[in-house]
Motif scaffolding. Structure first.
Motif, PDB file in Angstrom:
ATOM      1  N   ILE A  95       0.838  -1.203   0.000  1.00 40.44           N
ATOM      2  CA  ILE A  95       0.000   0.000   0.000  1.00 40.44           C
ATOM      3  C   ILE A  95       0.872   1.253   0.000  1.00 40.44           C
ATOM      4  O   ILE A  95       0.597   2.236  -0.715  1.00 40.44           O
ATOM      5  N   GLU A  96       1.948   1.238   0.789  1.00 38.50           N
ATOM      6  CA  GLU A  96       2.881   2.376   0.807  1.00 38.50           C
ATOM      7  C   GLU A  96       3.501   2.593  -0.568  1.00 38.50           C
ATOM      8  O   GLU A  96       3.668   3.740  -1.010  1.00 38.50           O
ATOM      9  N   LEU A  97       3.838   1.513  -1.247  1.00 35.35           N
ATOM     10  CA  LEU A  97       4.444   1.631  -2.578  1.00 35.35           C
ATOM     11  C   LEU A  97       3.431   2.174  -3.592  1.00 35.35           C
ATOM     12  O   LEU A  97       3.791   2.967  -4.468  1.00 35.35           O
ATOM     13  N   ILE A  98       2.175   1.779  -3.451  1.00 33.69           N
ATOM     14  CA  ILE A  98       1.129   2.326  -4.338  1.00 33.69           C
ATOM     15  C   ILE A  98       0.946   3.815  -4.073  1.00 33.69           C
ATOM     16  O   ILE A  98       0.775   4.613  -5.004  1.00 33.69           O
ATOM     17  N   ASN A  99       0.984   4.193  -2.803  1.00 30.86           N
ATOM     18  CA  ASN A  99       0.894   5.623  -2.468  1.00 30.86           C
ATOM     19  C   ASN A  99       2.056   6.399  -3.082  1.00 30.86           C
ATOM     20  O   ASN A  99       1.891   7.555  -3.510  1.00 30.86           O
ATOM     21  N   LEU A 100       3.231   5.762  -3.132  1.00 24.85           N
ATOM     22  CA  LEU A 100       4.391   6.411  -3.746  1.00 24.85           C
ATOM     23  C   LEU A 100       4.161   6.597  -5.249  1.00 24.85           C
ATOM     24  O   LEU A 100       4.493   7.648  -5.817  1.00 24.85           O
ATOM     25  N   ILE A 101       3.563   5.591  -5.900  1.00 18.87           N
ATOM     26  CA  ILE A 101       3.232   5.713  -7.324  1.00 18.87           C
ATOM     27  C   ILE A 101       2.252   6.869  -7.543  1.00 18.87           C
ATOM     28  O   ILE A 101       2.422   7.683  -8.464  1.00 18.87           O
ATOM     29  N   ASN A 102       1.240   6.945  -6.687  1.00 17.54           N
ATOM     30  CA  ASN A 102       0.258   8.032  -6.809  1.00 17.54           C
ATOM     31  C   ASN A 102       0.921   9.398  -6.661  1.00 17.54           C
ATOM     32  O   ASN A 102       0.575  10.350  -7.372  1.00 17.54           O
ATOM     33  N   LYS A 103       1.883   9.495  -5.743  1.00 19.70           N
ATOM     34  CA  LYS A 103       2.594  10.763  -5.527  1.00 19.70           C
ATOM     35  C   LYS A 103       3.406  11.144  -6.768  1.00 19.70           C
ATOM     36  O   LYS A 103       3.393  12.307  -7.198  1.00 19.70           O
ATOM     37  N   ILE A 104       4.116  10.155  -7.340  1.00 20.22           N
ATOM     38  CA  ILE A 104       4.913  10.419  -8.537  1.00 20.22           C
ATOM     39  C   ILE A 104       4.010  10.856  -9.691  1.00 20.22           C
ATOM     40  O   ILE A 104       4.332  11.790 -10.435  1.00 20.22           O
ATOM     41  N   CYS A 105       2.866  10.175  -9.835  1.00 27.20           N
ATOM     42  CA  CYS A 105       1.923  10.537 -10.903  1.00 27.20           C
ATOM     43  C   CYS A 105       1.390  11.953 -10.697  1.00 27.20           C
ATOM     44  O   CYS A 105       1.277  12.739 -11.651  1.00 27.20           O
ATOM     45  N   ARG A 106       1.069  12.265  -9.456  1.00 32.98           N
ATOM     46  CA  ARG A 106       0.532  13.595  -9.151  1.00 32.98           C
ATOM     47  C   ARG A 106       1.575  14.679  -9.428  1.00 32.98           C
ATOM     48  O   ARG A 106       1.276  15.705 -10.064  1.00 32.98           O
ATOM     49  N   ASP A 107       2.810  14.454  -8.977  1.00 27.40           N
ATOM     50  CA  ASP A 107       3.876  15.451  -9.176  1.00 27.40           C
ATOM     51  C   ASP A 107       4.244  15.599 -10.646  1.00 27.40           C
ATOM     52  O   ASP A 107       4.585  16.692 -11.103  1.00 27.40           O
ATOM     53  N   GLY A 108       4.169  14.487 -11.382  1.00 28.89           N
ATOM     54  CA  GLY A 108       4.565  14.520 -12.790  1.00 28.89           C
ATOM     55  C   GLY A 108       3.403  14.738 -13.740  1.00 28.89           C
ATOM     56  O   GLY A 108       3.587  14.669 -14.955  1.00 28.89           O
ATOM     57  N   GLU A 109       2.199  14.981 -13.146  1.00 29.82           N
ATOM     58  CA  GLU A 109       0.993  15.194 -13.943  1.00 29.82           C
ATOM     59  C   GLU A 109       0.758  14.033 -14.920  1.00 29.82           C
ATOM     60  O   GLU A 109       0.443  14.225 -16.098  1.00 29.82           O
ATOM     61  N   ILE A 110       0.920  12.833 -14.387  1.00 31.82           N
ATOM     62  CA  ILE A 110       0.693  11.615 -15.181  1.00 31.82           C
ATOM     63  C   ILE A 110      -0.661  11.032 -14.777  1.00 31.82           C
ATOM     64  O   ILE A 110      -0.956  10.898 -13.590  1.00 31.82           O
ATOM     65  N   THR A 111      -1.465  10.697 -15.742  1.00 32.95           N
ATOM     66  CA  THR A 111      -2.762  10.077 -15.452  1.00 32.95           C
ATOM     67  C   THR A 111      -2.554   8.692 -14.860  1.00 32.95           C
ATOM     68  O   THR A 111      -1.863   7.850 -15.447  1.00 32.95           O
ATOM     69  N   LYS A 112      -3.144   8.457 -13.680  1.00 36.80           N
ATOM     70  CA  LYS A 112      -2.943   7.164 -13.008  1.00 36.80           C
ATOM     71  C   LYS A 112      -3.494   6.009 -13.838  1.00 36.80           C
ATOM     72  O   LYS A 112      -2.976   4.888 -13.759  1.00 36.80           O
ATOM     73  N   GLY A 113      -4.520   6.273 -14.645  1.00 33.25           N
ATOM     74  CA  GLY A 113      -5.076   5.222 -15.483  1.00 33.25           C
ATOM     75  C   GLY A 113      -4.065   4.682 -16.483  1.00 33.25           C
ATOM     76  O   GLY A 113      -4.157   3.525 -16.911  1.00 33.25           O
ATOM     77  N   LYS A 114      -3.089   5.508 -16.846  1.00 32.96           N
ATOM     78  CA  LYS A 114      -2.057   5.067 -17.786  1.00 32.96           C
ATOM     79  C   LYS A 114      -1.115   4.061 -17.133  1.00 32.96           C
ATOM     80  O   LYS A 114      -0.528   3.218 -17.808  1.00 32.96           O
ATOM     81  N   ILE A 115      -0.983   4.145 -15.812  1.00 29.92           N
ATOM     82  CA  ILE A 115      -0.087   3.242 -15.077  1.00 29.92           C
ATOM     83  C   ILE A 115      -0.832   1.998 -14.606  1.00 29.92           C
ATOM     84  O   ILE A 115      -0.371   0.872 -14.779  1.00 29.92           O
ATOM     85  N   PHE A 116      -1.999   2.204 -14.014  1.00 30.46           N
ATOM     86  CA  PHE A 116      -2.749   1.076 -13.457  1.00 30.46           C
ATOM     87  C   PHE A 116      -3.719   0.448 -14.453  1.00 30.46           C
ATOM     88  O   PHE A 116      -4.274  -0.611 -14.181  1.00 30.46           O
ATOM     89  N   GLU A 117      -3.935   1.115 -15.580  1.00 26.10           N
ATOM     90  CA  GLU A 117      -4.837   0.633 -16.624  1.00 26.10           C
ATOM     91  C   GLU A 117      -6.211   0.295 -16.049  1.00 26.10           C
ATOM     92  O   GLU A 117      -6.918   1.156 -15.577  1.00 26.10           O
ATOM     93  N   HIS A 118      -6.567  -0.999 -16.034  1.00 27.07           N
ATOM     94  CA  HIS A 118      -7.911  -1.390 -15.597  1.00 27.07           C
ATOM     95  C   HIS A 118      -8.022  -1.526 -14.084  1.00 27.07           C
ATOM     96  O   HIS A 118      -9.102  -1.795 -13.562  1.00 27.07           O
ATOM     97  N   ASP A 119      -6.915  -1.370 -13.383  1.00 25.03           N
ATOM     98  CA  ASP A 119      -6.931  -1.514 -11.922  1.00 25.03           C
ATOM     99  C   ASP A 119      -7.431  -0.210 -11.298  1.00 25.03           C
ATOM    100  O   ASP A 119      -6.646   0.614 -10.826  1.00 25.03           O
TER     101      ASP A 119
END
Length: 539
Positions: free
Chosen positions: A370-394
């Motif tokens: 869960i901590e690692l997923i939160n880290l992914i969300n932070k990177i996406c937020r800071d880099g203005e990356i759509t989370k759907g592009k990383i997690f796709e259908h998840d």
């Protein structure tokens, strides 16, 4: 043509039920409705000829049981079935004993389920009128009611010893024996099966097929029953006969498990993990045996898939993982922002070894995920990356963490997700490497399986080898030869995972000149030999 009386205090359900009945083949000339048992009795007293009564069990004034008793006493030719809004064995049992043809749960009522009961009713109505001798108590139970009783017994909802004894002894001796065993079954990768199936109807079909195959296997070999407990989880109560030989008992139990295991692989192409409870000699221990089997299934987080677990691991799985350290977080961030897939692989391989060695509690490892997923969300937020592009259908990756039943599967998902993130950032930033480094990386990607070196790459790029070495190390924070070896090992791991190439043949495919050198580099970088990596089933 039949006259049918529907008795239920829910006017909306009555209407829905009548529409469903119209979808069946039952020829109904007239529908009558009543809001409770008393109203139904008044309709019957008016002289209305009624052939079939469908009644709810729980109603105000006169309930379903009282209505059925009245009909049995005054209108012996009327056939009736009961409906229940909840799965209550004791409540429905009395209606069956009074002569109801069958019962249905409201939430699972369909035209198909009604049709099967109507077929039986029509056969009974068309028979010559004759005295029907009521069978003793539980012999009147339908297969569905027996199934429901066993399920409630397994999960501990029924604990009345007198009632249990009555059921066991009167169930046509199907479950009357001296030795019992309960097996808890958990379908491997059930959430992936759910994702492939299109609807609840498909899942229901999967569940019915599973139960049918297992039950047929049990019936072919001996006696017992299998029940669905919850999503992807089942339990089987098995007869092991009346022998006193412990060796024979366990041989019989192993034979049951292997036959079920083989049939599920052959006919459904699925595997399960089996938690085998202790063998006992009394039916009052069935719930306790089930809990024992479920407890053993907790070992699969580190034990893997398609396992038969007969004992609890001696390893203490109560050690708590300390969580995501600042040091590891910084290393992951650095690798992601550089687009360094190889370094990410190394970091997660190190994490895999640490967790597999210490076997931390599954809950604490899931919290780390869960901590690692939160880290992914932070990177996406800071880099203005759509989370759907990383997690796709998840859509809910935090929930998906708890669906992986083994750590190796969870680990692979996390690793692949971080690599996808690194590649995405690499595309956005164009990796910020010098042109020489970019060309070197592309050359390595195209020729890693050949006998290439720093000098050969420099010659192909028309630059001095010393200059190339200096620029590459500045950009990548590691030497070109070290990077090349790491890249080759990553490709070797991919080939090992495929499983269709012998390990001793892989080293030449990824550019190593000898197996001994490949073996040395592989162990230095992964902490295990190529054979150990393959045998651990790391994906």
């Amino acid at each position: 043509m039949y006259t049918l009386l529907v008795v239920d205090d829910d006017v909306f359900f009555r209407t829905s039920l009548i529409e469903t009945i119209k979808e069946t083949n039952l020829q109904v000339s007239k529908f009558l409705v009543a809001g409770d048992g008393q109203e139904a009795i008044e309709i019957l007293k008016q002289g209305q000829q009624v052939h079939i009564v469908i009644t709810d069990m729980s109603m105000p004034n006169v309930d379903g049981v009282k209505l059925i008793k009245y009909i049995k006493e005054h209108y012996k030719d009327i056939k009736f079935m009961v409906l229940s809004g909840f799965d209550d064995f004791l409540y429905v049992k009395e209606s069956i004993q009074l002569g109801a043809m069958d019962y249905l749960l409201k939430h699972s009522l369909t035209a198909g389920s009604l049709q099967s009961i109507f077929d039986k009713m029509q056969q009974e109505i068309q028979k010559p009128v004759k005295q029907q001798h009521t069978k003793k108590n539980m012999e009147l139970l339908t297969p569905r009611l027996r199934y429901d009783f066993m399920r409630e017994l397994i999960i501990g909802d029924i604990q009345n010893e007198g009632l249990i004894k009555e059921f066991i002894e009167d169930a046509e001796n199907d479950l009357l024996f001296s030795n019992y065993a309960v097996i808890a079954l958990k379908v491997d990768d059930y959430f992936k099966i759910q994702e492939k199936l299109d609807s609840l109807r498909d899942l229901s079909f999967f569940q019915k097929n599973f139960l049918a195959i297992c039950q047929q296997t049990i019936d072919t070999f001996g006696k017992g029953v299998i029940c669905h407990i919850q999503e992807g989880e089942f339990a089987a109560v098995l007869s092991l006969g009346n022998t006193h030989s412990e060796l024979e008992l366990y041989n019989t139990l192993n034979e049951y498990v292997e036959r079920i295991r083989t049939c599920l692989k052959r006919f459904m192409n699925i595997t399960c993990c089996y938690g085998v409870g202790k063998i006992v000699g009394h039916y009052m221990n069935i719930h306790e045996q089930y809990l024992d089997g479920v407890g053993k299934l907790k070992n699969i987080f580190y034990g893997g898939k398609d396992k038969v677990i007969t004992s609890v691991s001696s390893h203490n799985n109560t050690v708590i993982h300390p969580g995501l350290s600042i040091e590891l977080e910084n290393k992951i961030l650095s690798s992601v922002y550089k687009g360094d897939v190889i370094s990410l692989n190394e970091l997660f391989d190190d994490l895999l070894r640490e967790i597999m060695t210490n076997k931390y509690s599954s809950q604490s490892v899931q919290m780390l995920a869960i901590e690692l997923i939160n880290l992914i969300n932070k990177i996406c937020r800071d880099g203005e990356i759509t989370k759907g592009k990383i997690f796709e259908h998840d859509i809910q990756p935090h929930i998906k963490v708890y669906k992986y039943q083994t750590y190796t599967d969870l680990h692979k998902w996390l690793t692949d997700t971080f690599i996808k993130l690194a590649e995405c950032i690499g595309e956005l930033t164009d990796m910020q490497y010098s042109e020489i480094t970019k060309k070197s990386l592309k050359y390595i990607d195209n020729h890693y399986g050949e006998n290439i070196s720093l000098n050969e790459i420099a010659n192909n790029l028309n630059v001095n080898s010393a200059y190339l070495s200096r620029v590459f190390k500045k950009d990548m924070e590691k030497g070109l030869t070290e990077y090349l070896n790491q890249y080759r090992i990553v490709k070797a791991q991919e080939l090992i995972q495929r499983g269709n190439i012998r390990v001793v043949d892989i080293y030449t495919l990824v550019g190593f000149s000898s197996y001994n050198y490949f073996f040395k580099v592989f162990k230095e970088m992964t902490g295990m030999t190529p054979i150990e990596y393959k045998n651990n089933g790391i994906r």
